[in-house]
Design a protein around this motif. Sequence first.
Motif, short mmCIF file in Angstrom:
data_model
loop_
_atom_site.label_atom_id
_atom_site.label_comp_id
_atom_site.label_asym_id
_atom_site.label_seq_id
_atom_site.Cartn_x
_atom_site.Cartn_y
_atom_site.Cartn_z
N SER A 296 -6.08 -2.90 14.58
CA SER A 296 -7.22 -2.98 13.66
C SER A 296 -6.80 -3.04 12.20
O SER A 296 -7.65 -3.16 11.31
N LEU A 297 -5.49 -2.96 11.95
CA LEU A 297 -5.02 -2.90 10.56
C LEU A 297 -5.45 -4.14 9.77
O LEU A 297 -5.22 -5.27 10.19
N GLU A 298 -6.06 -3.89 8.61
CA GLU A 298 -6.38 -4.95 7.66
C GLU A 298 -5.50 -4.86 6.41
O GLU A 298 -5.18 -5.88 5.81
N THR A 299 -5.12 -3.65 6.03
CA THR A 299 -4.20 -3.43 4.90
C THR A 299 -3.05 -2.56 5.37
O THR A 299 -3.26 -1.46 5.90
N LEU A 300 -1.81 -3.05 5.17
CA LEU A 300 -0.60 -2.32 5.54
C LEU A 300 0.34 -2.35 4.32
O LEU A 300 0.82 -3.41 3.93
N ASP A 301 0.56 -1.20 3.72
CA ASP A 301 1.37 -1.12 2.50
C ASP A 301 2.48 -0.10 2.70
O ASP A 301 2.24 1.11 2.72
N PHE A 302 3.71 -0.62 2.88
CA PHE A 302 4.90 0.23 3.00
C PHE A 302 5.82 0.06 1.79
O PHE A 302 7.00 0.37 1.85
N SER A 303 5.31 -0.44 0.67
CA SER A 303 6.14 -0.78 -0.47
C SER A 303 6.78 0.46 -1.11
O SER A 303 6.29 1.59 -0.94
#
Length: 977
Positions: A296-303
């Motif tokens: 369901s991920l729409e935003t994934l931020d691992f920065s």
Amino acid sequence: MFFKMLIKTVLTALALWPVVLSPVPVRSLSPSLNDDVLGLIVFKADLQDAKQKLASWNEDDDNPCDWVGVKCNPRSKRVTELLLDGFSLSGRIGRGLLQLQFLRKLSLANNNLTGSISPSLARLESLRIIDLTGNSLSGSVPDDFFGQCGSLRAISLARNQFSGKIPGSLGSCSSLAAINLSSNQFSGSLPAEIWTMSGLRSLDLSGNLLQGEIPKGGFEALSNLRVINLSRNQLSGELPDGIGSCLLLRSIDLSENLLSGYLPETMQKLSLCSYLNLSKNSFAGEVPQWIGEMRSLETLDFSLNMFSGQVPDSIGNLNSLKVLNFSTNRLTGTLPESMGNSAGLLALDFSQNSMTGDLPGWIFRSSMQQVSLADNRLSGDAKVPISTVTVNSLQNIQALDLSGNDFSGEIPNGIGALSSLQHLNLSRNSLFGRIPSSMGQLKILNVLDLSHNRLNGSIPVEIGGAYALKELWLESNFLEGNIPTSIEKCTLVTCLILSQNTLTGPIPVTLAKLTDLQDVDLSLNRLSGTLPKQLANLPHLLSFNISHNNLQGELPAGGFFNTISPTAVSGNPSLCGSAVNRSCPAVLPKPIVLNPNSSSDSTSGELPANVGHRRIILSISALIAIGAAAFIVVGVIAITVLNLRVRSSTSRSAAAIALSGGDEFSQSPTTDANSGKLVMFSGEPDFSTGAHALLNKDCELGRGGFGAVYRTVLQDGRPVAIKKLIVSSLVKSQHDFEREVKKLGKVKHPNLVALEGYYWTPSLQLLIYEYVCGGSLYKHLHEGSGENYLSWNERFNIILGTAKSLAHLHQSNIIHCNIKSSNVLIDSSGEAKVGDFGLVRLLPMLDRYVLSSKIQSALGYMAPEFACRTVKITEKCDVYGFGVLVLEVVAGKRPVEYMEDDVVVLCDMVRTALEEGKVEECVDGRLQGKLPAEEAVPVMKLGLICTSQVPSHRPDMGEVVNILEMIRCPSEGQELG
């Protein structure tokens, strides 16, 4: 009448009670009293209602159900909701609310309420929702605040100034479903009691000073949790496995902390999670393969972490993904082809990693809007992926950054098909060939950076078609030919960098039409010819480097070029002027000789007998000088005659002011230039020496960008200041003028110079202000004697008073636009009074260029957005000017100091000193050893924050006032309040 008297008696008695929000025992006074009416009137008595939003609250009403912001039960007529969001209320939350025994929802968000919060507030048995977001409440939340929270379901104390620890009594509020304590100053560790709240659905503790680890046993009991936000704290340690037990989680934000370790595998169970942000931490290890299970991920931020290894193919399973950010990690390998399955992906950022391989074609086949692969090790022919896709699939991309890689080949001409492109950066690669002419088809392109490549050929003349360009970076290539004159069509350009090429020909005079230009670098080319004199008219120029070319002749005179650095013009042997320390040679044309032996019929050639037979030699320059002198004499005579006429007209207008009882002060508009309309907002419009003051230079107080100011006296002996607008010819409409002036006349504040009236004729407009006797802050700082200077306490009060005045203006939707020390006056008691506010509103037809040249007398006062036509001028421009003023007051130095061979900008000097740990050395030398460093240094840091280049990074003036009051020690802070 009895009811009114009773209310006033109760209010008087309550005013003497020391306990805030203690119960109000009034039921016994009269059984007919409505508790809700009484409670709300008592509550209102503790508030200041600047915009009269609560004018409908009348104590004579039987019930308050028709009052603004009040909702009642239709049957019982008892108050159930109090909704006062954004009412501009100030003051404290008083005890009256405790009378509202049936209140279910209380919302006082986005006001300016101050003081602490009482433990009694949460004890109202019917209360379900408390929203105090966006105020100036402070202090700690009492330990027992949640001890008897009744049926409370949601509470928000976000964006206040609460401090101390989060009370453990929070855990006893079993009915709470939503907690928002974000953007405060809470410290300490996360309360253990939070992790026992099984009914909790939303928890937001972001933007505080929380430390320590998330307990390993945390999360297990939070089975109903949907949203958790712990970002912008100082939490450390690993992320507990228990987070995977919160199966209903939709949003997780743990960014900007000190978390480390590997991601727990249990997170793959969070199949409903659509938002996951772990950026700016120290998470390590490979990006787990199971990430593809979080479908369901729409935003994934691992920065900004320390993830390594390859990006797993399973990332292509995230079909709902819209934003993917893995920038600033240690990733290697290629971008997986499976990512082409994410058809809805809008933003992709893998910049600052160590990834390799070719540029994948699927980037241009999707709905992508923003792509950044900068600073990797990607390679291959950049032309291939763009050339192999259809035009229709390129319509969405807005930003493309492939800089700092190993791409080669030519830039494809098909680049012009990217019709939505606003930002294109292909710098620091190995691209060669010509710049495609299709660049001119990019009509909304703002930034084009092709620097540090191997591009050759000329700059295409079609570049003028990209008329939205603001920045053009082409340095360090092999470009040749002339700078195209078509660049004049790019009227928004602020930055033009063409250095380190082999450009030839002259600098086109059309550059002078780019009035937004700030930075120009044409150095290290082969440019020749003279510099266009019109360049001196560029109003916003900050740097202009033409070093190491073949330019010749004299540098332009005036404007930026009066202070240009010698290094910016060096390496041009034929240039002359003070900047290169080389005088320009005088041009002496050949003389004209009148031959006495000439046999011309028209002139005999023989000289008059009384002169003798001498030759008359006149040079062209001499003839021109004689003609010019004659022209000047005629001009002086003409101007003198016109001046006498104008003065006569002005005298008649001024005389109209001097008359107090005549018909000259008509209260209706007039077209007669010799009479006008005088309006005083209070009192009679009588002057005793008005005409004399306007015509006598001895009564002039000063001159500014909008006009001269004179002192005159009313017939009652009270002095006033009169501003005579020198830009009056631009004010065409009497109606618009009067409308705006009357608005300004209603703006009252102890730290603002009061506008008391105005005078209007089509050719003369005057503004009548209160007279402030102490002179300007500028004179106190820079023109006072060595022994007579402002103390630190006086300076702090001036800073605080100015901040309060600006906060009040912004609440009244007025932007000052011209904050500087010469516009801050000091009254007889040492209080600051800000003048010249709102004058910009009198001149709606002035464009930004005229405004910036009129109201900004030095670069050091100007917010950067004044130089950009596309950026909206907001209250943050005043915040910038205030920041400069703060530094000027503390340092005792002008915002811009012009030295013999240098220009010192105060903001830059203080910022450098702060970085070097020497900020205390910037304090005015007259205050050394006489001021508390614990106040001066934070004040200077606040000034630097206010002068941030990015408007959104600057605080609001209301926040500035609160910060200043916190800087002061408690005892003094109370006095200031």
